[in-house]
Design an enzyme around this catalytic site. Structure first.
Site, PDB file in Angstrom:
ATOM      1  N   GLU A  43       7.534 -18.509   6.840  1.00  0.00           N
ATOM      2  CA  GLU A  43       7.312 -17.860   5.543  1.00  0.00           C
ATOM      3  C   GLU A  43       6.840 -16.446   5.821  1.00  0.00           C
ATOM      4  O   GLU A  43       5.852 -16.238   6.535  1.00  0.00           O
ATOM      5  CB  GLU A  43       6.266 -18.586   4.688  1.00  0.00           C
ATOM      6  N   GLU A  68       1.805 -12.951   7.931  1.00  0.00           N
ATOM      7  CA  GLU A  68       1.080 -12.158   6.934  1.00  0.00           C
ATOM      8  C   GLU A  68       0.607 -10.878   7.605  1.00  0.00           C
ATOM      9  O   GLU A  68       0.163 -10.904   8.743  1.00  0.00           O
ATOM     10  CB  GLU A  68      -0.105 -12.984   6.400  1.00  0.00           C
ATOM     11  N   ASP A 117       6.147  -8.692  -2.493  1.00  0.00           N
ATOM     12  CA  ASP A 117       5.734  -7.478  -3.207  1.00  0.00           C
ATOM     13  C   ASP A 117       6.963  -6.792  -3.805  1.00  0.00           C
ATOM     14  O   ASP A 117       7.961  -6.596  -3.111  1.00  0.00           O
ATOM     15  CB  ASP A 117       5.023  -6.513  -2.242  1.00  0.00           C
ATOM     16  N   LYS A 121       9.139   1.297  -7.083  1.00  0.00           N
ATOM     17  CA  LYS A 121       9.782   2.622  -7.000  1.00  0.00           C
ATOM     18  C   LYS A 121      11.072   2.547  -6.180  1.00  0.00           C
ATOM     19  O   LYS A 121      11.105   1.927  -5.116  1.00  0.00           O
ATOM     20  CB  LYS A 121       8.838   3.621  -6.323  1.00  0.00           C
ATOM     21  N   TYR A 194       0.730 -18.016  -5.909  1.00  0.00           N
ATOM     22  CA  TYR A 194       1.215 -17.126  -6.969  1.00  0.00           C
ATOM     23  C   TYR A 194       2.036 -17.891  -7.999  1.00  0.00           C
ATOM     24  O   TYR A 194       1.980 -17.604  -9.184  1.00  0.00           O
ATOM     25  CB  TYR A 194       2.057 -15.994  -6.372  1.00  0.00           C
ATOM     26  N   GLU A 195       2.815 -18.844  -7.521  1.00  0.00           N
ATOM     27  CA  GLU A 195       3.660 -19.628  -8.436  1.00  0.00           C
ATOM     28  C   GLU A 195       2.790 -20.378  -9.443  1.00  0.00           C
ATOM     29  O   GLU A 195       3.099 -20.410 -10.643  1.00  0.00           O
ATOM     30  CB  GLU A 195       4.494 -20.622  -7.619  1.00  0.00           C
TER      31      GLU A 195
HETATM   32  N1  SAH Z   1       3.542 -16.158  -0.594  1.00  0.00           N
HETATM   33  C1  SAH Z   1       2.239 -16.152  -1.250  1.00  0.00           C
HETATM   34  C2  SAH Z   1       1.665 -14.749  -1.380  1.00  0.00           C
HETATM   35  C3  SAH Z   1       2.496 -13.796  -2.208  1.00  0.00           C
HETATM   36  S1  SAH Z   1       1.830 -12.141  -2.236  1.00  0.00           S
HETATM   37  C4  SAH Z   1       2.344 -16.853  -2.592  1.00  0.00           C
HETATM   38  O1  SAH Z   1       3.451 -17.022  -3.082  1.00  0.00           O
HETATM   39  O2  SAH Z   1       1.314 -17.241  -3.142  1.00  0.00           O
HETATM   40  C5  SAH Z   1       2.829 -11.358  -0.995  1.00  0.00           C
HETATM   41  C6  SAH Z   1       2.183 -11.423   0.377  1.00  0.00           C
HETATM   42  O3  SAH Z   1       3.081 -10.875   1.314  1.00  0.00           O
HETATM   43  C7  SAH Z   1       0.903 -10.585   0.492  1.00  0.00           C
HETATM   44  O4  SAH Z   1      -0.118 -11.370   1.059  1.00  0.00           O
HETATM   45  C8  SAH Z   1       1.302  -9.420   1.391  1.00  0.00           C
HETATM   46  O5  SAH Z   1       0.233  -8.930   2.171  1.00  0.00           O
HETATM   47  C9  SAH Z   1       2.395 -10.031   2.220  1.00  0.00           C
HETATM   48  N2  SAH Z   1       3.375  -9.065   2.698  1.00  0.00           N
HETATM   49  C10 SAH Z   1       4.019  -8.147   1.927  1.00  0.00           C
HETATM   50  N3  SAH Z   1       4.843  -7.384   2.651  1.00  0.00           N
HETATM   51  C11 SAH Z   1       4.742  -7.830   3.926  1.00  0.00           C
HETATM   52  C12 SAH Z   1       5.345  -7.425   5.143  1.00  0.00           C
HETATM   53  N4  SAH Z   1       6.205  -6.410   5.175  1.00  0.00           N
HETATM   54  N5  SAH Z   1       5.013  -8.086   6.271  1.00  0.00           N
HETATM   55  C13 SAH Z   1       4.137  -9.114   6.226  1.00  0.00           C
HETATM   56  N6  SAH Z   1       3.515  -9.533   5.103  1.00  0.00           N
HETATM   57  C14 SAH Z   1       3.814  -8.905   3.961  1.00  0.00           C
END
Ligand code: SAH
Length: 212
Positions: A43, A68, A117, A121, A194-195
């Site tokens: 993931e 992460e 994320d 933009k 988040y879901e």
């Molecule tokens: N998957 C989790 C969190 C979603 S928030 C859920 O669904 O509950 C998105 C997460 O991805 C954040 O913790 C952010 O720090 C991480 N993230 C975003 N871009 C990333 C990247 N380029 N490399 C590693 N982690 C990333």
């Protein structure tokens, strides 16, 4: 997900046996990390890691890696995994752009992207985890019939992700714009943090499964 800086989290991560340190050195050798040849699923952007922990608990014959980039977020996952250890799950602190220096061709069986994320933009489109730039990276590490599963409540990001498929040479296998009312795609669904939060607010959840 950005949490306040957690004092000592970098040090705690560097000392944790639950985190794979220097992951680039494991490229081509991930089987040895787990000590078996079970498939490896990752993931990217696991946040506090609830989804990947629940997946690992439900599927002991599959190996999982949670990726992460932020220490302050990853530390929460480590604390949870310490309380409830799992032999088939490790964490990696890294930026996803580096993914091809960490996994060799065909080393990954499946990729999960959950609530990535949005980077709204236009000039940041390349940073979106389902962008064509990232799809190319995933193509380099996934087994030939490997799939990517992506969930989000962000409709704009989902439309963007769908439009990226053809230019990057990926095919849509399954999709819904209301996962929680799609009986077939809900089978075995494991909710992410988040879901749970966004569906409780009434946001429909979009999901696709793609392959080459
Ligand atoms: N998957 C989790 C969190 C979603 S928030 C859920 O669904 O509950 C998105 C997460 O991805 C954040 O913790 C952010 O720090 C991480 N993230 C975003 N871009 C990333 C990247 N380029 N490399 C590693 N982690 C990333």
């Amino acid at each position: 997900m950005r949490l306040r800086n957690v004092t000592g989290s970098r040090e705690a991560i560097a000392d944790s046996p639950l985190v794979v340190q220097e992951p680039q050195e494991k490229k081509g050798h991930w089987r040895e990390v787990f000590g078996n040849d079970h498939p490896i699923r990752i993931e990217i952007g696991m946040g506090k890691g609830r989804f990947i922990m629940d997946m690992a608990r439900a599927n002991p014959n599959i190996n999982y890696l949670g990726i992460e980039k932020y220490s302050s977020v990853l530390i929460r996952g480590i604390q949870k995994l310490e309380a409830d250890p799992l032999p088939n799950l490790y964490f990696i602190r890294m930026e996803a752009e580096e993914i091809t220096s960490v996994f060799a061709k065909g080393e990954v069986d499946r990729i999960y992207l959950n609530f990535s994320d949005p980077w709204p933009k236009d000039r940041h489109a390349k940073r979106r985890l389902p962008s064509r730039e990232f799809l190319r990276r995933y193509d380099e590490i996934l087994i030939p019939d490997g799939v990517i599963e992506f969930k989000t409540d962000n409709h704009d990001l989902f439309q963007f992700a769908l439009a990226e498929l053809a230019p990057a040479g990926w095919k849509l296998m399954q999709m819904t714009e209301d996962l929680h009312h799609n009986e077939q795609m809900m089978q075995g669904n494991i909710m992410t943090e988040y879901e749970e939060r966004f569906s409780a607010k009434g946001n429909p959840i979009c999901k696709y499964i793609i392959a080459r």
